[in-house]
Design an enzyme around this catalytic site. Structure first.
Site, PDB file in Angstrom:
ATOM      1  N   GLU A   1      51.909  25.638  -0.057  1.00 32.23           N
ATOM      2  CA  GLU A   1      51.774  24.352   0.638  1.00 32.23           C
ATOM      3  C   GLU A   1      50.670  24.384   1.680  1.00 32.23           C
ATOM      4  O   GLU A   1      49.551  24.023   1.405  1.00 32.23           O
ATOM      5  CB  GLU A   1      53.085  23.864   1.249  1.00 32.23           C
ATOM      6  CG  GLU A   1      52.996  22.533   1.962  1.00 32.23           C
ATOM      7  CD  GLU A   1      52.338  21.425   1.128  1.00 32.23           C
ATOM      8  OE1 GLU A   1      52.004  20.398   1.701  1.00 32.23           O
ATOM      9  OE2 GLU A   1      52.137  21.596  -0.084  1.00 32.23           O
TER      10      GLU A   1
ATOM     11  N   ASP B   1      56.471  18.407   2.352  1.00 32.27           N
ATOM     12  CA  ASP B   1      55.902  17.456   1.391  1.00 32.27           C
ATOM     13  C   ASP B   1      56.823  16.266   1.164  1.00 32.27           C
ATOM     14  O   ASP B   1      56.454  15.332   0.434  1.00 32.27           O
ATOM     15  CB  ASP B   1      55.636  18.148   0.048  1.00 32.27           C
ATOM     16  CG  ASP B   1      54.207  18.630  -0.070  1.00 32.27           C
ATOM     17  OD1 ASP B   1      53.442  18.463   0.892  1.00 32.27           O
ATOM     18  OD2 ASP B   1      53.857  19.188  -1.123  1.00 32.27           O
TER      19      ASP B   1
ATOM     20  N   THR C   1      50.992  27.036  -5.257  1.00 31.11           N
ATOM     21  CA  THR C   1      50.828  26.748  -3.826  1.00 31.11           C
ATOM     22  C   THR C   1      51.948  27.348  -2.979  1.00 31.11           C
ATOM     23  O   THR C   1      53.064  27.563  -3.466  1.00 31.11           O
ATOM     24  CB  THR C   1      50.805  25.224  -3.599  1.00 31.11           C
ATOM     25  OG1 THR C   1      50.522  24.935  -2.233  1.00 31.11           O
ATOM     26  CG2 THR C   1      52.124  24.574  -3.966  1.00 31.11           C
TER      27      THR C   1
ATOM     28  N   SER D   1      54.547  16.165  -5.434  1.00 36.93           N
ATOM     29  CA  SER D   1      53.390  17.048  -5.353  1.00 36.93           C
ATOM     30  C   SER D   1      52.148  16.353  -5.883  1.00 36.93           C
ATOM     31  O   SER D   1      52.220  15.585  -6.847  1.00 36.93           O
ATOM     32  CB  SER D   1      53.638  18.320  -6.175  1.00 36.93           C
ATOM     33  OG  SER D   1      52.469  19.122  -6.236  1.00 36.93           O
ATOM     34  N   SER D   2      51.003  16.644  -5.267  1.00 38.98           N
ATOM     35  CA  SER D   2      49.726  16.173  -5.803  1.00 38.98           C
ATOM     36  C   SER D   2      49.184  17.105  -6.876  1.00 38.98           C
ATOM     37  O   SER D   2      48.189  16.773  -7.535  1.00 38.98           O
ATOM     38  CB  SER D   2      48.698  16.037  -4.679  1.00 38.98           C
ATOM     39  OG  SER D   2      49.033  14.983  -3.808  1.00 38.98           O
TER      40      SER D   2
ATOM     41  N   ARG E   1      58.476  23.725  -9.074  1.00 45.62           N
ATOM     42  CA  ARG E   1      58.445  23.147  -7.735  1.00 45.62           C
ATOM     43  C   ARG E   1      59.669  23.602  -6.952  1.00 45.62           C
ATOM     44  O   ARG E   1      60.777  23.739  -7.503  1.00 45.62           O
ATOM     45  CB  ARG E   1      58.441  21.627  -7.841  1.00 45.62           C
ATOM     46  CG  ARG E   1      58.218  20.860  -6.537  1.00 45.62           C
ATOM     47  CD  ARG E   1      56.848  21.069  -5.995  1.00 45.62           C
ATOM     48  NE  ARG E   1      56.512  20.048  -4.984  1.00 45.62           N
ATOM     49  CZ  ARG E   1      55.612  20.212  -4.034  1.00 45.62           C
ATOM     50  NH1 ARG E   1      54.961  21.364  -3.955  1.00 45.62           N
ATOM     51  NH2 ARG E   1      55.334  19.251  -3.188  1.00 45.62           N
TER      52      ARG E   1
ATOM     53  N   THR F   1      46.530  25.756  -1.586  1.00 46.42           N
ATOM     54  CA  THR F   1      46.845  25.719  -3.013  1.00 46.42           C
ATOM     55  C   THR F   1      45.733  26.412  -3.795  1.00 46.42           C
ATOM     56  O   THR F   1      44.629  26.588  -3.293  1.00 46.42           O
ATOM     57  CB  THR F   1      47.014  24.253  -3.474  1.00 46.42           C
ATOM     58  OG1 THR F   1      47.984  23.609  -2.647  1.00 46.42           O
ATOM     59  CG2 THR F   1      47.472  24.143  -4.910  1.00 46.42           C
TER      60      THR F   1
ATOM     61  N   GLY G   1      43.808  21.141  -3.092  1.00 42.30           N
ATOM     62  CA  GLY G   1      43.210  20.118  -2.238  1.00 42.30           C
ATOM     63  C   GLY G   1      44.179  19.178  -1.566  1.00 42.30           C
ATOM     64  O   GLY G   1      43.767  18.137  -1.056  1.00 42.30           O
ATOM     65  N   GLY G   2      45.498  19.495  -1.542  1.00 38.27           N
ATOM     66  CA  GLY G   2      46.438  18.562  -0.933  1.00 38.27           C
ATOM     67  C   GLY G   2      46.392  17.227  -1.650  1.00 38.27           C
ATOM     68  O   GLY G   2      46.259  17.159  -2.880  1.00 38.27           O
TER      69      GLY G   2
END
Length: 585
Positions: free
Chosen positions: A423, A443, A421, A468-469, A121, A403, A490-491
């Site tokens: 983003e 984010d 990703t 993060s998702s 990340r 992503t 998919g955010g």
């Protein structure tokens, strides 16, 4: 697809399965940079894989999937293939991921049974402040924040892949970038999905960088079927091949990144020192038993624990077992999502900076109490008070689209499940050395504290990683052996998509492809976003009667990719909503 329930599904739903949340398998995130030099701890029993089951690749673009499979045919490991796949994805699918972005990689080691979460990340610059996205005392508009240089964090995907390769690579790093370099130099055919993003109204598609890159010799925007060449990208991946990750984090490419970040209006504070200081982290996975399986996800700042929480709550809501033809099952799934998202949004952040109540959110008594609220919800859920919680401000994070996910299993049975990703679509819209830069710092919560001064878990801080998702999953059997993997872009909807696929395959006994093909339903807050055209009118009417009023999904659609070993063969799938494929030898 046939939405009727099979006899085997009815038998499976009728089984008495003891809900368990074995503390023996709870491995929470390790904090601090010292984990960089530590060997990853194994998850569950040290049981080697029961024979080689690969190779197999499921990825979002055929060119990237073929690059990974070519590495596997040469005897490469799952991580070797992941390096090649990411290098090509960053070229042919730049709207989703790239060298300028970040990723989470879940790795299964067949020889030892160890599961490791590699955290790539992005990190905030050392000069970042909690008011990073404020101007004149007020938060910036989201569009202005994304397009600004302030949105870019130190990219982590390349450094993370290098760390994973050092531990689990079989082929030389230098030999993993050939397909990416060739495609960039010779050109590749613009796919319909990329063409749609180029022509979209996304502001990043209209920056000076994007217009120059995506325009042909006649000045017109490229369309599907056109050839796109990127000699700068070819030079970059060749430099990475020769010099390793230092080629990106130091030297000319690093200087190009900083120049792009600091250009124009609202320049960013990212510095050469920030790039040189970036470190990926190898963390212990968070694992829980669920039904016949053990599911492993990355710890915070990933939100994978939220998927585990939803599935644990589902064990207390029998309606979920009804299957895809039952409105009650979809209703229960939606209400559990509301509870899950409320907790995730309030409590999850970078656990190296804030105390995230991982064990509390998965505590059996807490999970049971939250599940009991599902039938009572008439709107958005309030966050609960899990054991070990600390007061947190309401979240003010807007997480957009952009992503990709892929799965690899090699001939020895080692596996990778990686979500990656930049983003948003084309990241910040700024480019350096042939690739787009991330806008990952958007984010973070734009409001760092509430009116009472209570901090948000996901507030900005120097060196911090935004929540993060992304939730790549490794699936084990109860003896600790690898049996599958799944994940999605998919955010914020990633959590709903991954949970749908897991319920579809492991609870409803669907094939991986049929589970991926199921309609998406996302319930966060008051609304219900869905693939409305994929629900029958009868099912939509039943859902509406239960208070689930479906509206077209406004978030990034899914791009699920997954594999599952059952009945002596691979059961694999790629999301038809994108351009993905499954390849085997």
């Amino acid at each position: 697809m046939d939405m009727t329930l099979s006899a085997s599904l009815r038998r499976r739903a009728a089984r008495i399965l003891t809900p368990v949340l074995s503390t023996a398998l709870i491995l929470t995130a390790c904090a601090g940079p010292m984990r960089l030099s530590a060997e990853p701890a194994p998850v569950a029993a040290q049981v080697p894989s029961q024979g080689a089951r690969g190779p197999i690749v499921s990825a979002a673009n055929p060119l990237a999937a073929e690059a990974g499979m070519a590495v596997l045919r040469r005897g490469g490991s799952a991580v070797d293939a992941a390096v090649a796949i990411q290098a090509v994805l960053g070229l042919v699918e730049p709207q989703s991921s790239g060298l300028g972005g970040g990723a989470f990689l879940m790795h299964y080691d067949a020889a030892s049974g160890a599961v490791t979460a590699f955290d790539g990340r992005e990190t905030a610059p050392s000069a970042a402040t909690p008011e990073l996205f404020f101007e004149d005392g007020e938060p910036l508009g989201f569009r202005e924040a994304v397009l600004s240089g302030r949105s870019t964090g130190a990219p982590g995907a390349v450094a993370m892949l290098a760390m994973a390769h050092e531990r689990h690579g079989r082929l030389a790093w230098s030999g993993l970038f050939g397909d990416a370099a060739r495609l960039a130099e010779d050109g590749f055919i613009v796919s319909p999905r990329l063409a749609g993003m180029i022509a979209s109204r996304a502001p990043q598609a209209s920056t000076d960088w994007a217009r120059a890159y995506f325009s042909g010799a006649d000045g017109e925007r490229l369309e599907a079927g056109d050839t796109l060449r990127n000699p700068a990208y070819a030079a970059t991946v060749r430099a990475l091949a020769e010099d390793g990750p230092d080629a990106l984090y130091r030297g000319d490419i690093a200087r190009e990144i900083i120049a792009a970040v600091q250009a124009g209006e609202r320049p960013g504070a990212l510095s050469l020192e920030d790039l040189a200081a970036y470190r990926p982290v190898a963390r212990e996975a968070v694992c829980r038993e669920w039904r016949l399986y053990v599911l492993c996800v990355p710890p915070p700042p990933s939100s994978g624990l939220a998927v585990l929480q939803l599935l644990a709550m589902a064990e207390h809501v029998p309606a979920v077992d009804g299957g895809p033809a039952e409105a009650d099952a979809w209703t229960a799934f939606a209400q559990l999502q509301r509870l899950m998202y409320a907790d995730r949004d309030r409590y999850v952040g970078d656990a190296d900076f804030v105390a995230v109540p991982v064990a509390g959110l998965l505590d059996p008594a807490y999970v049971a109490g939250r599940a009991a609220l599902a039938p009572t919800l008439g709107g958005a859920a309030e966050p609960g008070l899990p054991p070990g919680f600390q007061p947190r401000a309401a979240d003010a994070t807007a997480e957009p689209a952009g992503t990709s996910h892929f799965v690899v299993v090699d001939a020895q049975g080692n596996a990778v499940s990686m979500t990656t990703t930049v983003e948003s679509i084309f990241g910040s819209g700024r480019m350096a050395a042939g690739f787009f830069l991330n806008n990952q710092l958007t984010d973070f919560s734009f409001s760092p504290v509430d009116a009472a001064g209570v901090p948000a878990a996901n507030a900005v801080a120097p060196g911090k990683r935004p929540r993060s998702s992304m939730s790549p999953v490794i699936i084990l059997d109860r003896e600790g052996r690898f049996v599958g993997a799944v994940g999605s872009p998919g955010g914020t909807s990633i959590l709903a998509y991954v949970a749908k696929a897991l319920i579809g395959t492991l609870a409803w006994d669907l094939s991986m492809q049929d589970a991926i093909d199921l309609p998406n339903l996302v319930a966060r807050g008051d609304g219900f976003g869905a693939d409305t055209e994929m629900f029958t009118p009868e099912l939509q009417a039943e859902l509406a009667a239960a208070g689930i009023d479906l509206r077209p999904n406004a978030s990034e659609n899914s791009g699920l990719h997954g594999v599952l070993w059952r009945d002596g063969r691979w059961d694999a799938g790629a999301d038809p909503r994108r351009e993905g494929v499954v390849l085997t030898r």
